[in-house]
Scaffold this active site. Structure first.
Site, mmCIF file in Angstrom:
data_model
loop_
_atom_site.group_PDB
_atom_site.id
_atom_site.type_symbol
_atom_site.label_atom_id
_atom_site.label_comp_id
_atom_site.label_asym_id
_atom_site.label_seq_id
_atom_site.Cartn_x
_atom_site.Cartn_y
_atom_site.Cartn_z
ATOM 1 N N HIS A 274 0.836 -1.185 -0.067
ATOM 2 C CA HIS A 274 0.047 -0.075 0.007
ATOM 3 C C HIS A 274 0.774 1.268 -0.171
ATOM 4 C CE1 HIS A 274 -1.959 -2.926 2.886
ATOM 5 N NE2 HIS A 274 -2.822 -2.907 1.883
ATOM 6 N N HIS B 59 0.925 4.513 2.159
ATOM 7 C CA HIS B 59 0.476 5.109 3.619
ATOM 8 C C HIS B 59 0.518 6.603 3.317
ATOM 9 C CE1 HIS B 59 -0.050 1.181 6.080
ATOM 10 N NE2 HIS B 59 0.060 0.824 4.751
ATOM 11 N N HIS C 252 -3.836 3.903 5.513
ATOM 12 C CA HIS C 252 -3.795 3.825 3.930
ATOM 13 C C HIS C 252 -4.145 5.164 3.429
ATOM 14 C CE1 HIS C 252 -4.674 -0.730 3.639
ATOM 15 N NE2 HIS C 252 -3.822 -0.255 4.467
ATOM 16 N N HIS D 96 -11.622 0.539 2.313
ATOM 17 C CA HIS D 96 -10.451 -0.511 1.801
ATOM 18 C C HIS D 96 -11.042 -1.313 0.713
ATOM 19 C CE1 HIS D 96 -6.594 -2.423 1.738
ATOM 20 N NE2 HIS D 96 -7.044 -3.662 1.839
ATOM 21 N N HIS E 59 -9.021 2.445 -1.208
ATOM 22 C CA HIS E 59 -8.298 3.714 -1.109
ATOM 23 C C HIS E 59 -7.563 3.868 -2.038
ATOM 24 C CE1 HIS E 59 -8.514 2.160 3.400
ATOM 25 N NE2 HIS E 59 -9.416 3.057 3.290
ATOM 26 N N ASP F 282 -4.421 1.663 -2.121
ATOM 27 C CA ASP F 282 -4.432 0.241 -2.059
ATOM 28 C C ASP F 282 -3.987 -0.382 -3.426
ATOM 29 O OD1 ASP F 282 -5.972 0.519 0.317
ATOM 30 O OD2 ASP F 282 -7.791 0.039 -0.497
ATOM 31 N N HIS G 273 3.394 -5.567 3.791
ATOM 32 C CA HIS G 273 2.986 -6.168 5.206
ATOM 33 C C HIS G 273 3.160 -7.725 5.338
ATOM 34 C CE1 HIS G 273 0.408 -2.824 6.389
ATOM 35 N NE2 HIS G 273 0.385 -2.261 5.335
ATOM 36 N N ARG H 221 3.568 -4.260 9.553
ATOM 37 C CA ARG H 221 4.350 -3.553 8.730
ATOM 38 C C ARG H 221 5.741 -3.914 8.679
ATOM 39 N NH1 ARG H 221 1.495 2.375 9.710
ATOM 40 N NH2 ARG H 221 -0.453 1.733 9.711
HETATM 41 CU CU CU Z 1 -0.181 -0.983 4.331
HETATM 42 ZN ZN ZN Z 2 -6.691 0.517 2.001
#
Ligand code: CU
Ligand code: ZN
Length: 156
Positions: A47, A49, A64, A72, A81, A84, A121, A144
């Site tokens: 993602h 962030h 995110h 999401h 998002h 994403d 992640h 993370r």
């Molecule tokens: Cu993430």
């Molecule tokens: Zn997301």
């Protein structure tokens, strides 16, 4: 602004490291390519962030990137998002070859991702459909394990 490029150097808690290049295309799409190593084999949530802040490691990068206040989802969902980007896949050697093309992560304009962070992640992103309490916010992708701040790339 054709050919505008950015870079993120990925590091993390264990041996996760890598580098990613972001290339904005003339149609507004951004191509993300590169390699991340030190991962467990399999799928890993991936993602953008909100914050380019690693004061306390990847946890300081915030949620995110979500300029449209959506839930999401998956990159190809209407409800997602902007940050994403789905999952990347690490092979048995722990290396993920990243190749992503996306329309919602520009390097220019109000929703630019420059100065934000890219995060990988520990676990797979369920793309909003896992039925977990975190599915609609994080995809329940777990810790993370690596991140990097997205900055303009030198042309030399
Ligand atoms: Cu993430
Ligand atoms: Zn997301």
């Amino acid at each position: 602004m054709g050919g505008l490029k950015a870079v993120a150097i990925i590091s993390g808690d264990h041996n996760v490291k890598g580098s990613l290049q972001f290339i904005q295309q003339s149609d507004g799409a951004t191509y993300v390519r590169g390699k991340i190593s030190g991962l467990t084999p399999g799928l890993h949530g991936f993602h953008i962030h909100s914050f380019g802040d690693t004061t306390n490691g990847c946890n300081s990068t915030g949620p995110h990137f979500n300029p449209y206040k959506k839930d999401h989802g998956a990159p190809n969902h209407e409800e997602r998002h902007a940050g994403d980007l789905g999952n990347i896949v690490a092979g048995p050697d722990g290396v993920a070859e990243v190749s992503v093309l996306d329309m919602q992560i520009p390097l220019t304009g109000a929703n630019s991702i420059l100065g934000r962070a890219v995060v990988v992640h520990a676990d797979p992103d369920d793309l909003g459909r896992g039925g977990h309490e975190l599915s609609k916010t994080t995809g329940n992708a777990g810790a993370r394990v690596g991140c990097g701040i997205i900055g303009l790339q030198s042309s030399v």
